[in-house]
Design an enzyme around this catalytic site. Structure first.
Site, mmCIF file in Angstrom:
data_model
loop_
_atom_site.group_PDB
_atom_site.id
_atom_site.type_symbol
_atom_site.label_atom_id
_atom_site.label_comp_id
_atom_site.label_asym_id
_atom_site.label_seq_id
_atom_site.Cartn_x
_atom_site.Cartn_y
_atom_site.Cartn_z
ATOM 1 N N ASP A 1 50.295 -19.224 -9.827
ATOM 2 C CA ASP A 1 51.072 -18.032 -9.485
ATOM 3 C C ASP A 1 51.850 -17.592 -10.722
ATOM 4 O OD1 ASP A 1 52.029 -16.991 -6.392
ATOM 5 O OD2 ASP A 1 53.207 -16.298 -8.113
ATOM 6 N N ASP B 1 49.056 -16.036 -15.381
ATOM 7 C CA ASP B 1 48.786 -14.606 -15.355
ATOM 8 C C ASP B 1 47.275 -14.441 -15.298
ATOM 9 O OD1 ASP B 1 48.372 -11.909 -15.786
ATOM 10 O OD2 ASP B 1 49.501 -11.812 -17.666
ATOM 11 N N VAL B 2 46.757 -13.991 -14.154
ATOM 12 C CA VAL B 2 45.301 -13.937 -13.976
ATOM 13 C C VAL B 2 44.635 -12.902 -14.871
ATOM 14 C CG1 VAL B 2 45.345 -14.819 -11.610
ATOM 15 C CG2 VAL B 2 45.459 -12.332 -12.008
ATOM 16 N N SER C 1 40.917 -6.222 1.332
ATOM 17 C CA SER C 1 41.815 -5.593 2.293
ATOM 18 C C SER C 1 41.002 -4.609 3.123
ATOM 19 C CB SER C 1 42.935 -4.840 1.561
ATOM 20 O OG SER C 1 43.644 -3.983 2.443
ATOM 21 N N TYR D 1 45.201 1.013 -4.745
ATOM 22 C CA TYR D 1 45.005 -0.277 -4.089
ATOM 23 C C TYR D 1 43.664 -0.327 -3.360
ATOM 24 C CZ TYR D 1 45.988 -4.285 -1.053
ATOM 25 O OH TYR D 1 45.934 -5.492 -0.391
ATOM 26 N N LYS E 1 40.419 -2.831 -4.069
ATOM 27 C CA LYS E 1 39.875 -3.750 -3.072
ATOM 28 C C LYS E 1 38.432 -3.399 -2.712
ATOM 29 C CE LYS E 1 43.451 -6.420 -2.754
ATOM 30 N NZ LYS E 1 43.385 -7.796 -3.276
#
Length: 252
Positions: free
Chosen positions: A32, A58-59, A137, A150, A154
């Site tokens: 995370d 940090d992805v 989502s 967003y 997704k």
């Protein structure tokens, strides 16, 4: 013992998934970017400390992702599961969505999931396969207002999952997507106004928000090669019937 990496693993759906996988006997690396959330998770999950690593990540950093996966595989693995739960979104009208915000959301939600999946799949390929679950989502499946950036991110995750499933199947790596509806998470608490909540309650057939544990149990199923061995390339909406609904009966 199986090892899983859960991004966004210190809060919300990620934390619920981390907790459930630990209960089911997995080793878990919960990654995370929020140090405070990691500290909080450490206290909540202290009973499973020998099965758990909590790592700041940090992805969007390819170097950091590659290092985490390599360290996990060499000293805590082999990696059998990945859950890409790190992500964020905003409810903003189309005309108010800036290019900068659009890029930021895609950088985390799409590129971050790609980087983690790619690094992990390379490791899985060498150790007999595994399973990846991407968190999308319902906003990536239908046109929810205020979700230009967003929802597009997704939707990209859903498409990426299908391609990954096809290309990685020969390496015994299954890839699926869970698409939550409204879920009671810290992110939702921060961005869902009373008006937004009323709209969800009005249009979700089950007339409620879901809970993180309800998503975690679905993720656990998709990761498990005993229960979901022939399931890949799928998007499972866990949404109280939202994407299936049309006209609803009045409440009461």
């Amino acid at each position: 013992m199986r090892t899983a990496i859960v991004t966004g693993g210190a809060s919300g759906i990620g934390l619920a998934t981390t907790r459930l996988l630990l209960e089911e006997g997995w080793r878990v690396v919960a990654a995370d970017r929020n140090p405070a959330a990691l500290d909080d998770a450490r206290g909540k999950l202290s009973a499973a400390a020998d099965q758990l690593r909590l790592v700041e990540l940090d992805v969007t950093s390819e170097e950091a992702v590659d290092t985490l996966v390599a360290d996990t595989a060499s000293s805590f693995g082999p990696i059998g599961g990945v859950v890409n739960s790190a992500g964020f979104g905003r409810d903003i009208p189309f005309f108010d969505t800036t290019p900068d915000l659009f890029r930021q959301i895609h950088e985390v939600n799409v590129i971050g999931a790609f980087l983690v999946s790619r690094a992990a799949a390379l490791a899985m390929r060498e150790t007999g396969g595994g399973a990846i679950v991407n968190i999308a989502s319902v906003s990536g499946m239908i046109g929810n207002i205020g979700r230009t950036a967003y929802g597009a991110s997704k939707g990209a995750v859903i498409a990426m999952t299908k391609v990954m499933a096809v290309e990685l199947a020969p390496h015994a790596i299954r890839v699926n997507t869970v698409a939550p509806g409204p879920i009671e998470t810290p992110l939702v608490a921060a961005v869902h106004t009373p008006e937004i909540r009323e709209g969800w309650h009005r249009t979700v057939p089950m007339r409620r928000y879901g809970m993180p544990d309800e998503i975690a149990s679905t993720i656990s199923f998709l990761l498990d090669d005993r229960r979901a061995s022939y399931v890949t390339g799928q998007t499972l909406a866990v949404d109280g019937g939202f994407v299936a609904s049309g006209l609803l009966a009045p409440e009461g």
